[in-house]
Design a protein around this motif. Structure first.
Motif, PDB file in Angstrom:
ATOM      1  N   GLY A  99       0.814  -1.207   0.000  1.00  0.00           N
ATOM      2  CA  GLY A  99       0.000   0.000   0.000  1.00  0.00           C
ATOM      3  C   GLY A  99       0.845   1.253   0.000  1.00  0.00           C
ATOM      4  N   CYS A 100       0.215   2.351   0.367  1.00  0.00           N
ATOM      5  CA  CYS A 100       0.868   3.669   0.375  1.00  0.00           C
ATOM      6  C   CYS A 100       0.770   4.271   1.770  1.00  0.00           C
ATOM      7  CB  CYS A 100       0.210   4.594  -0.644  1.00  0.00           C
ATOM      8  SG  CYS A 100       0.858   6.279  -0.626  1.00  0.00           S
ATOM      9  N   PRO A 101       1.914   4.670   2.380  1.00  0.00           N
ATOM     10  CA  PRO A 101       1.886   5.261   3.717  1.00  0.00           C
ATOM     11  C   PRO A 101       1.974   6.790   3.736  1.00  0.00           C
ATOM     12  CG  PRO A 101       4.099   4.538   3.232  1.00  0.00           C
ATOM     13  CD  PRO A 101       3.273   4.298   1.980  1.00  0.00           C
ATOM     14  N   ILE A 102       2.509   7.388   2.675  1.00  0.00           N
ATOM     15  CA  ILE A 102       2.775   8.830   2.677  1.00  0.00           C
ATOM     16  C   ILE A 102       2.240   9.434   1.386  1.00  0.00           C
ATOM     17  CG2 ILE A 102       4.575  10.606   2.665  1.00  0.00           C
ATOM     18  CD1 ILE A 102       6.225   8.799   4.449  1.00  0.00           C
ATOM     19  N   TRP A 103       1.509  10.552   1.546  1.00  0.00           N
ATOM     20  CA  TRP A 103       0.780  11.127   0.424  1.00  0.00           C
ATOM     21  C   TRP A 103       1.300  12.495   0.012  1.00  0.00           C
ATOM     22  CZ3 TRP A 103      -3.140   8.360  -1.993  1.00  0.00           C
ATOM     23  CH2 TRP A 103      -3.406   7.119  -1.402  1.00  0.00           C
ATOM     24  N   GLY A 104       2.518  12.834   0.405  1.00  0.00           N
ATOM     25  CA  GLY A 104       3.088  14.075  -0.105  1.00  0.00           C
ATOM     26  C   GLY A 104       3.880  14.870   0.880  1.00  0.00           C
TER      27      GLY A 104
END
Length: 304
Positions: A99-104
């Protein structure tokens, strides 16, 4: 005498056999030095256990070293830029996307009174031509119809930060923690734009990926649960997370603040939850720099 010698040998063998090889039995997690490490502070403090094995976090200093670790199969779990994950997948490196833990973490910073606006052509300093910061910057400026000149003379975010603090740079793209350091040391600097949101309602761009080895597929639910817990710890207890990261020498004292962590947009979403966001992000990357993905979009199996 013979009995005594045999007893000593037996004792030594028992002692040796009773000592577990914890390093060999550990789940090895490789994380790029930088904002990604913030999401794993909890794992550094209290190593979780997956399939009866303790988790061991290792900080990797460059994308090149991370790629080498994945190609050699030295990482059981890895945290790296989403575009790197897609590129490796297209090269046949078959890790699963968790998945994705950090969005920017990317922001446009500049001096008060020198905001970027239509009608002028400021010089904007940026690093990493063809990478995520460069692509998202070009996309933002195109979206907002801003005329600009991109300057790549500084090769790292640290160099750009030093240029800002020295007064040699007026506008720059920075990520955390360098943005916070610059803001703390120069009150004339301010955030001019958030480059991480495709629109105001969006969580952000799915810029970071967590991969895991095929052997851990059976532990997917456990991994997702532990990742969610670790990300929530960083968001809900930022001061504790900062203390852990400083103690582990991941960040120097004073580099991070609770505001730094907030600006990283840490929020774990599984591959299935984030698939639409990831797809949009990779399509955007492919529009600007198809070579960054290995020349093509990854197929559906990338998300499985």
């Amino acid at each position: 005498m013979t009995f005594f010698r045999c007893f000593c040998v037996l004792l030594i063998l028992c002692c040796c056999n009773s000592k577990p090889n914890t390093e060999a039995e550990a789940i090895h997690v490789s994380v790029l030095r930088g904002p990604s490490a913030i999401a794993f502070a909890h794992w550094m403090k209290e190593a979780p256990v997956i399939d009866g094995k303790p988790v061991s976090v290792r900080i990797i200093d460059s994308p090149g070293l991370m790629q080498a670790a994945l190609i050699k199969g030295e990482a059981d779990i890895a945290v790296l830029p989403m575009i790197s994950a897609a590129n490796l997948y297209n090269k046949g490196i078959r890790y699963h996307l968790a998945g994705c833990p950090i969005w920017g973490t990317l922001y446009l910073a500049g001096r008060s009174g020198k905001e970027i606006s239509g009608g002028n052509k400021p010089v904007l300093h940026i690093f990493g031509a063809g990478t995520t910061p460069d692509i998202l910057t070009r996309h933002y400026l195109r979206q907002h119809k801003l005329d600009y000149t991109l300057n790549y003379s500084f090769t790292t975010a640290r160099e750009i930060m030093q240029g800002l603090l020295a007064g040699k740079v007026d506008h720059a793209v920075l990520g955390e923690p360098f943005l916070s350091i610059a803001l703390q040391n120069d009150s004339t600097l301010q955030i001019l734009a958030d480059l991480n949101r495709p629109d105001s309602a969006s969580l952000g761009f799915a810029q970071t990926a967590i991969l895991y080895a095929p052997a851990l597929k059976k532990n997917q639910k456990t991994i997702d649960s532990l990742l969610n817990l670790s990300c929530r710890f960083a968001v809900e207890q930022p001061e504790q997370a900062i203390r852990i990261l400083e103690k582990e020498n991941i960040f120097a004292s004073g580099m991070l603040t609770p505001e730094s962590i907030e600006r990283c947009k840490i929020d774990y979403k599984t591959a299935s939850e984030a698939q639409e966001n990831i797809l949009r992000f990779l399509q955007l990357i492919g529009q600007y720099e198809p070579k960054a993905l290995g020349g093509k979009m990854p197929d559906e199996k990338f998300y499985k």
